[in-house]
Scaffold this motif. Structure first.
Motif, PDB file in Angstrom:
ATOM      1  N   TYR A 125       0.888  -1.158  -0.150  1.00 31.40           N
ATOM      2  CA  TYR A 125       0.066   0.105   0.118  1.00 31.40           C
ATOM      3  C   TYR A 125       1.019   1.288   0.014  1.00 31.40           C
ATOM      4  O   TYR A 125       2.058   0.985   0.093  1.00 31.40           O
ATOM      5  CB  TYR A 125      -0.758  -0.191   1.233  1.00 31.40           C
ATOM      6  CG  TYR A 125      -1.722  -1.153   1.285  1.00 31.40           C
ATOM      7  CD1 TYR A 125      -2.999  -0.927   0.612  1.00 31.40           C
ATOM      8  CD2 TYR A 125      -1.250  -2.347   1.703  1.00 31.40           C
ATOM      9  CE1 TYR A 125      -4.031  -2.237   0.524  1.00 31.40           C
ATOM     10  CE2 TYR A 125      -2.055  -3.655   1.648  1.00 31.40           C
ATOM     11  CZ  TYR A 125      -3.435  -3.388   1.143  1.00 31.40           C
ATOM     12  OH  TYR A 125      -4.362  -4.484   1.040  1.00 31.40           O
ATOM     13  N   ALA A 126       0.149   2.357  -0.149  1.00 33.34           N
ATOM     14  CA  ALA A 126       0.970   3.558  -0.335  1.00 33.34           C
ATOM     15  C   ALA A 126       0.447   4.684   0.737  1.00 33.34           C
ATOM     16  O   ALA A 126      -0.705   4.739   0.901  1.00 33.34           O
ATOM     17  CB  ALA A 126       1.116   4.180  -1.708  1.00 33.34           C
ATOM     18  N   ALA A 127       1.556   5.569   1.278  1.00 31.72           N
ATOM     19  CA  ALA A 127       1.112   6.801   1.855  1.00 31.72           C
ATOM     20  C   ALA A 127       1.928   7.806   1.076  1.00 31.72           C
ATOM     21  O   ALA A 127       2.923   7.617   0.451  1.00 31.72           O
ATOM     22  CB  ALA A 127       1.544   6.806   3.148  1.00 31.72           C
ATOM     23  N   ILE A 128       1.031   8.993   1.009  1.00 31.68           N
ATOM     24  CA  ILE A 128       1.677  10.264   0.123  1.00 31.68           C
ATOM     25  C   ILE A 128       1.441  11.469   1.099  1.00 31.68           C
ATOM     26  O   ILE A 128       0.501  11.468   1.667  1.00 31.68           O
ATOM     27  CB  ILE A 128       1.157  10.392  -1.112  1.00 31.68           C
ATOM     28  CG1 ILE A 128      -0.599  10.356  -1.095  1.00 31.68           C
ATOM     29  CG2 ILE A 128       1.487   9.403  -2.220  1.00 31.68           C
ATOM     30  CD1 ILE A 128      -1.263  11.093  -1.987  1.00 31.68           C
ATOM     31  N   GLY A 129       2.457  12.237   1.169  1.00 30.79           N
ATOM     32  CA  GLY A 129       2.438  13.468   1.966  1.00 30.79           C
ATOM     33  C   GLY A 129       3.657  13.934   1.976  1.00 30.79           C
ATOM     34  O   GLY A 129       4.582  13.099   1.762  1.00 30.79           O
ATOM     35  N   VAL A 130       3.682  15.217   2.193  1.00 26.03           N
ATOM     36  CA  VAL A 130       5.194  15.814   2.177  1.00 26.03           C
ATOM     37  C   VAL A 130       5.969  16.072   3.495  1.00 26.03           C
ATOM     38  O   VAL A 130       5.256  16.489   4.505  1.00 26.03           O
ATOM     39  CB  VAL A 130       4.853  17.289   1.597  1.00 26.03           C
ATOM     40  CG1 VAL A 130       6.453  17.915   1.767  1.00 26.03           C
ATOM     41  CG2 VAL A 130       4.539  17.447   0.068  1.00 26.03           C
ATOM     42  N   HIS A 131       7.162  15.303   3.307  1.00 26.97           N
ATOM     43  CA  HIS A 131       7.904  15.133   4.615  1.00 26.97           C
ATOM     44  C   HIS A 131       8.309  16.491   5.221  1.00 26.97           C
ATOM     45  O   HIS A 131       8.302  17.496   4.362  1.00 26.97           O
ATOM     46  CB  HIS A 131       9.247  14.367   4.172  1.00 26.97           C
ATOM     47  CG  HIS A 131      10.221  13.963   5.265  1.00 26.97           C
ATOM     48  ND1 HIS A 131      10.776  14.648   6.105  1.00 26.97           N
ATOM     49  CD2 HIS A 131      10.387  12.447   5.712  1.00 26.97           C
ATOM     50  CE1 HIS A 131      11.557  13.900   6.970  1.00 26.97           C
ATOM     51  NE2 HIS A 131      11.113  12.727   7.137  1.00 26.97           N
ATOM     52  N   PRO A 132       8.482  16.557   6.373  1.00 28.04           N
ATOM     53  CA  PRO A 132       8.975  17.927   6.994  1.00 28.04           C
ATOM     54  C   PRO A 132      10.257  18.553   6.311  1.00 28.04           C
ATOM     55  O   PRO A 132      10.383  19.729   6.279  1.00 28.04           O
ATOM     56  CB  PRO A 132       9.069  17.783   8.575  1.00 28.04           C
ATOM     57  CG  PRO A 132       9.116  16.240   8.599  1.00 28.04           C
ATOM     58  CD  PRO A 132       8.196  15.583   7.597  1.00 28.04           C
ATOM     59  N   HIS A 133      10.943  17.661   5.788  1.00 29.05           N
ATOM     60  CA  HIS A 133      12.140  18.214   5.281  1.00 29.05           C
ATOM     61  C   HIS A 133      11.766  19.015   4.090  1.00 29.05           C
ATOM     62  O   HIS A 133      12.533  19.840   3.626  1.00 29.05           O
ATOM     63  CB  HIS A 133      13.288  17.136   4.761  1.00 29.05           C
ATOM     64  CG  HIS A 133      13.774  16.124   5.721  1.00 29.05           C
ATOM     65  ND1 HIS A 133      14.020  16.352   7.089  1.00 29.05           N
ATOM     66  CD2 HIS A 133      14.443  15.095   5.476  1.00 29.05           C
ATOM     67  CE1 HIS A 133      14.552  15.566   7.783  1.00 29.05           C
ATOM     68  NE2 HIS A 133      14.916  14.720   6.733  1.00 29.05           N
ATOM     69  N   ASP A 134      10.670  18.395   3.185  1.00 28.25           N
ATOM     70  CA  ASP A 134      10.394  19.176   1.874  1.00 28.25           C
ATOM     71  C   ASP A 134       9.316  20.296   2.435  1.00 28.25           C
ATOM     72  O   ASP A 134       8.475  20.670   1.172  1.00 28.25           O
ATOM     73  CB  ASP A 134      10.196  18.444   1.054  1.00 28.25           C
ATOM     74  CG  ASP A 134      11.290  17.294   0.721  1.00 28.25           C
ATOM     75  OD1 ASP A 134      12.354  17.875   0.443  1.00 28.25           O
ATOM     76  OD2 ASP A 134      10.924  16.162   0.968  1.00 28.25           O
ATOM     77  N   ALA A 135       8.949  20.496   3.490  1.00 26.83           N
ATOM     78  CA  ALA A 135       7.646  21.546   3.621  1.00 26.83           C
ATOM     79  C   ALA A 135       7.672  22.936   2.873  1.00 26.83           C
ATOM     80  O   ALA A 135       6.969  23.384   2.332  1.00 26.83           O
ATOM     81  CB  ALA A 135       7.679  21.836   5.354  1.00 26.83           C
ATOM     82  N   LYS A 136       9.026  23.256   2.733  1.00 27.20           N
ATOM     83  CA  LYS A 136       9.164  24.441   1.909  1.00 27.20           C
ATOM     84  C   LYS A 136       8.898  24.331   0.555  1.00 27.20           C
ATOM     85  O   LYS A 136       8.385  25.203  -0.178  1.00 27.20           O
ATOM     86  CB  LYS A 136      10.629  24.989   2.090  1.00 27.20           C
ATOM     87  CG  LYS A 136      11.468  24.049   1.392  1.00 27.20           C
ATOM     88  CD  LYS A 136      12.925  24.522   1.642  1.00 27.20           C
ATOM     89  CE  LYS A 136      14.186  23.623   1.101  1.00 27.20           C
ATOM     90  NZ  LYS A 136      15.038  22.936   2.176  1.00 27.20           N
ATOM     91  N   LEU A 137       8.288  23.211  -0.051  1.00 27.49           N
ATOM     92  CA  LEU A 137       8.068  22.948  -1.332  1.00 27.49           C
ATOM     93  C   LEU A 137       6.556  22.724  -1.555  1.00 27.49           C
ATOM     94  O   LEU A 137       5.877  22.606  -2.570  1.00 27.49           O
ATOM     95  CB  LEU A 137       8.797  21.588  -2.081  1.00 27.49           C
ATOM     96  CG  LEU A 137      10.253  21.491  -2.080  1.00 27.49           C
ATOM     97  CD1 LEU A 137      10.902  20.219  -2.302  1.00 27.49           C
ATOM     98  CD2 LEU A 137      10.882  22.686  -2.909  1.00 27.49           C
TER      99      LEU A 137
END
Ligand SMILES: [Zn+2]
Ligand SMILES: [Zn+2]
Length: 283
Positions: free
Chosen positions: A62-74
């Motif tokens: 299965y998959a999860a999608i979401g923006v990691h805190p490292h990439d929050a600026k994107l």
């Protein structure tokens, strides 16, 4: 044993480009009936599409999608639209990993906080559990999640009706026993990775001590955090069994009990029907 679950892995990465089929096959042979592949990267690239494609390719992945805190600026409107579109896949069962990482500080902290809250709300509007990543930010992670899920007034209109059973998973737990208790209070499951097996990780075992079996999950977070006895090698989903054995010992239960309970916890959170995966895997 009905099977075991790797609640957090990254098998879409290039570390698996040479042997992804074999890694998934080895996991199944080891009894892993489900793996949650967590997409990471730049939300304006194809990174997340690739993560979903891997889940769509393999049964039990299965998959999860979401923006990691490292990439929050994107994170911006276009990024969000792209992710919401991908979340339509039946294989996408969670939003994450999202949260705060004050150890690396790859994105400014105020941006991390804002994007974290924004994604929590988006996930809730889609009725998807969230996967939390938190490093060196225990207090603020707990504060934000408590506000969003317990004390705050969050708009619930327009929610789809997948009707998941809890807010989500605190992955690769690395906080204090108090943090674990506070998050369980909000309803989160606590997932331990291979680092709980490391000799010096007494702090992780202190936290594990307060987590009852019915709130526990295990993960590899592969390709990172390879458990003992394979420390130093690339990690992969089949190795989750070593963390499971270690924790079964730690809790004083047999492996089957630990595997069954953690599988039940995962399946109930996401309301999955793994019967099809079991029957295929046992012959
Ligand atoms: Zn993480
Ligand atoms: Zn991860």
């Amino acid at each position: 044993m009905t099977g075991i679950i790797d609640s957090h892995c990254h098998i879409d990465g290039e570390q698996f480009d040479e042997d992804r089929d074999e890694a998934v096959a080895r996991a199944r042979a080891a009894g892993v009936v489900a793996m949650l592949n967590v997409g990471t990267g730049d939300p304006h690239s194809d990174d997340f599409r690739r993560a979903v494609a891997v889940a769509e390719k393999y049964e039990g992945v299965y998959a999860a999608i979401g923006v990691h805190p490292h990439d929050a600026k994107l994170y911006d409107d276009a990024a969000e639209e792209h992710l919401v579109e991908l979340a339509r896949s039946e294989k996408v069962i969670a939003w994450g990993e999202i949260g705060l990482d004050y150890y690396y500080d790859h994105s400014p902290r105020d941006v991390q906080r804002e994007v974290f809250r924004r994604q929590v709300r988006m996930a809730r509007s889609l009725d998807l559990p969230i996967i939390i990543h938190s490093r060196d930010a225990d207090d603020e992670t707990v504060e934000i999640l408590t506000e969003e899920f317990v004390t705050g007034q969050v708009e619930k209109e327009g929610r789809a009706d997948r009707s998941v059973r809890g807010p989500g998973i605190m992955h690769c737990f690395g906080g204090t026993p108090e943090m674990a208790k506070a998050l369980m209070e909000v309803g989160f499951l606590i997932s331990f990775a291979g680092n709980v097996t490391f000799k010096k990780a007494e702090n992780l075992r202190d936290a594990a001590r307060v987590v009852p079996l019915d709130r526990l999950l295990i993960e590899t977070d592969c390709p990172f955090l390879t458990p003992v006895p394979f420390r130093g090698k690339r990690n992969e989903p089949s190795f989750v069994i070593h963390t499971a054995k270690f924790l079964a010992d730690f809790y004083g239960v047999d492996l089957e009990t630990l595997a069954d309970q953690t599988t039940t916890n995962f399946v109930e959170l996401f309301r999955l029907n793994l019967a099809a995966n079991y029957s295929k895997d046992t012959n």
